[in-house]
Design an enzyme around this catalytic site. Sequence first.
Site, PDB file in Angstrom:
ATOM      1  N   PHE A   1      14.532  70.877  22.105  1.00 35.05           N
ATOM      2  CA  PHE A   1      13.152  71.093  21.687  1.00 35.05           C
ATOM      3  C   PHE A   1      12.242  70.202  22.542  1.00 35.05           C
ATOM      4  O   PHE A   1      12.521  69.010  22.709  1.00 35.05           O
ATOM      5  CB  PHE A   1      13.051  70.727  20.207  1.00 35.05           C
TER       6      PHE A   1
ATOM      7  N   ASP B   1      19.585  65.874  16.275  1.00 37.80           N
ATOM      8  CA  ASP B   1      18.424  66.478  15.633  1.00 37.80           C
ATOM      9  C   ASP B   1      18.938  67.655  14.797  1.00 37.80           C
ATOM     10  O   ASP B   1      19.487  68.619  15.337  1.00 37.80           O
ATOM     11  CB  ASP B   1      17.409  66.952  16.689  1.00 37.80           C
TER      12      ASP B   1
ATOM     13  N   TYR C   1      10.671  71.071   6.492  1.00 39.97           N
ATOM     14  CA  TYR C   1       9.775  72.202   6.199  1.00 39.97           C
ATOM     15  C   TYR C   1      10.337  73.529   6.672  1.00 39.97           C
ATOM     16  O   TYR C   1       9.700  74.551   6.533  1.00 39.97           O
ATOM     17  CB  TYR C   1       8.371  71.974   6.780  1.00 39.97           C
ATOM     18  N   LYS C   2      11.536  73.512   7.273  1.00 40.68           N
ATOM     19  CA  LYS C   2      12.149  74.765   7.721  1.00 40.68           C
ATOM     20  C   LYS C   2      13.021  75.307   6.589  1.00 40.68           C
ATOM     21  O   LYS C   2      12.500  75.724   5.569  1.00 40.68           O
ATOM     22  CB  LYS C   2      12.896  74.524   9.024  1.00 40.68           C
TER      23      LYS C   2
ATOM     24  N   ARG D   1      12.273  85.686  17.741  1.00 40.50           N
ATOM     25  CA  ARG D   1      13.223  84.930  16.930  1.00 40.50           C
ATOM     26  C   ARG D   1      13.184  85.449  15.493  1.00 40.50           C
ATOM     27  O   ARG D   1      12.120  85.526  14.879  1.00 40.50           O
ATOM     28  CB  ARG D   1      12.793  83.467  16.986  1.00 40.50           C
TER      29      ARG D   1
HETATM   30  C1  LIG Z   1      11.013  71.780  14.225  1.00 38.79           C
HETATM   31  C2  LIG Z   1      11.634  70.774  15.110  1.00 38.79           C
HETATM   32  C3  LIG Z   1      11.084  69.509  15.254  1.00 38.79           C
HETATM   33  C4  LIG Z   1       9.793  69.176  14.577  1.00 38.79           C
HETATM   34  O1  LIG Z   1       9.271  67.946  14.927  1.00 38.79           O
HETATM   35  P1  LIG Z   1       7.985  67.392  14.175  1.00 38.79           P
HETATM   36  O2  LIG Z   1       7.833  66.050  14.686  1.00 38.79           O
HETATM   37  O3  LIG Z   1       8.275  67.481  12.711  1.00 38.79           O
HETATM   38  O4  LIG Z   1       6.850  68.301  14.520  1.00 38.79           O
HETATM   39  C5  LIG Z   1      11.755  68.591  16.046  1.00 38.79           C
HETATM   40  N1  LIG Z   1      12.903  68.913  16.670  1.00 38.79           N
HETATM   41  C6  LIG Z   1      13.458  70.140  16.555  1.00 38.79           C
HETATM   42  C7  LIG Z   1      14.744  70.447  17.233  1.00 38.79           C
HETATM   43  C8  LIG Z   1      12.826  71.104  15.789  1.00 38.79           C
HETATM   44  O5  LIG Z   1      13.351  72.320  15.687  1.00 38.79           O
END
Ligand SMILES: *Cc1c(COP(=O)(O)O)cnc(C)c1O
Length: 415
Positions: A125, A201, A226-227, A375
């Site tokens: 990410f 992560d 939040y996912k 997706r």
């Molecule tokens: C959704 C997601 C994030 C989100 O990071 P925030 O700091 O909460 O915005 C981070 N890493 C991955 C791999 C994600 O999918």
Amino acid sequence: MITRDEAIALDRDDPLAVFRDRFVITEPDLIYLDGNSLGRLPKATVERVRATMVEEWGNGLVGSWRSAWISQPAELGAQLAPLIGADPDEVLMTDQTSVNLYKLAAAALEVQAPRSTVLTDSGNFPSDVYVLSGVAEQAGGSLRMVDSDGGAPSAESIAAALDERVGLVSLSHVNFKSGALLDMDLVTSVSHDAGALTLWDLSHSVGAVPVDLRGAGADLAVGCTYKYLNGGPGAPAFLYVARRLQEKLTQPIRGWWGQQDMFGFDLDYRPAAGMSRFATGTMPMLSLAAAREGIEISAEAGIEQLRTKGKALTSLMVDLFDSLPSKYGFTLGSPRSPEQRGSHVSLRHDDGYRIAQALIGRGVVPDFRAPDLVRLGAAPLYTRFVDVWDAFTRLRDIMERDEHRHYSDQPSGVT
Ligand SMILES: *Cc1c(COP(=O)(O)O)cnc(C)c1O
């Protein structure tokens, strides 16, 4: 090919079907396939947030810090712990994923000096890549990237990129684009053999894929709520530090919530014992209240059942993808084997952005990830088999009529 009635029958036999009613669903015809980006609102969250505001804040005022609030980040962490194979005192809910990643990566490199290289993969990410490169540079090193080739890096390619300069290996357990799932046990063990710590992560795993941090011998982890955990927009994230490392690590953002005696107001920073040292400042109590119900629902449903249904839903997506005429031009952007993917399936198409827009126009909500991925998320708590079936029927219709050509091909804003 499965029929619509057969999809309905799968829903009838689904032991998790009852959970759909625990969520606010105002448009029954809307097919929401983006729970891997923002999970739905649990009905009970509405009352819980109301009570936190009206009773705890409105009536209780500052006394609620003592009676209700101060222990929430640790309590919620303890509640989340079984979903990721951690002990209750190894998880804290706080800050955002990106901030937690920064704190733990910096803490890890500090104890790993003079090793100052961080290893990740090119499919990680972007926020993780930005944070990790910044942390590595601050430590006098750099970020090294393994090519993930549109999927996930293999354990062999990670092993091959390790040397005595690498202090930390930080990877996403489930890739946010392809959904490819990494072998946490193997990657952790090759990293340890080379003297590196691991920082996982779990943003696309938690609540959808069983994670066994303890079993893998993992060192550190972060993830968002939040996912698949349905914690609400911007819900606080979590961080995990294996107990054996907690007293060895100190995080770089020294704040009063991480101080040994936060109400001593003493000017020398002494990190608190245990997970509290990874806290920084005042926690967002309304957001923590909102996040609680989602974690409870996932724990109640059970991660094994969630995984079983998630695999069945994504397998149905792959079967329906296989039945699309090749002239439509889609290719599969996710692993074929359910064991090797998380809970979403990505379809690749050169016109992916317009197709995602056309789906939204037809009441199906996916998301688009550049350059060419549509997706489709299968959040097992509320996604039905018939939803997946109907989504693909509408997709076929769009492609037959070239309906996507009516939409702009210029991605803008939130995609
Ligand atoms: C959704 C997601 C994030 C989100 O990071 P925030 O700091 O909460 O915005 C981070 N890493 C991955 C791999 C994600 O999918």
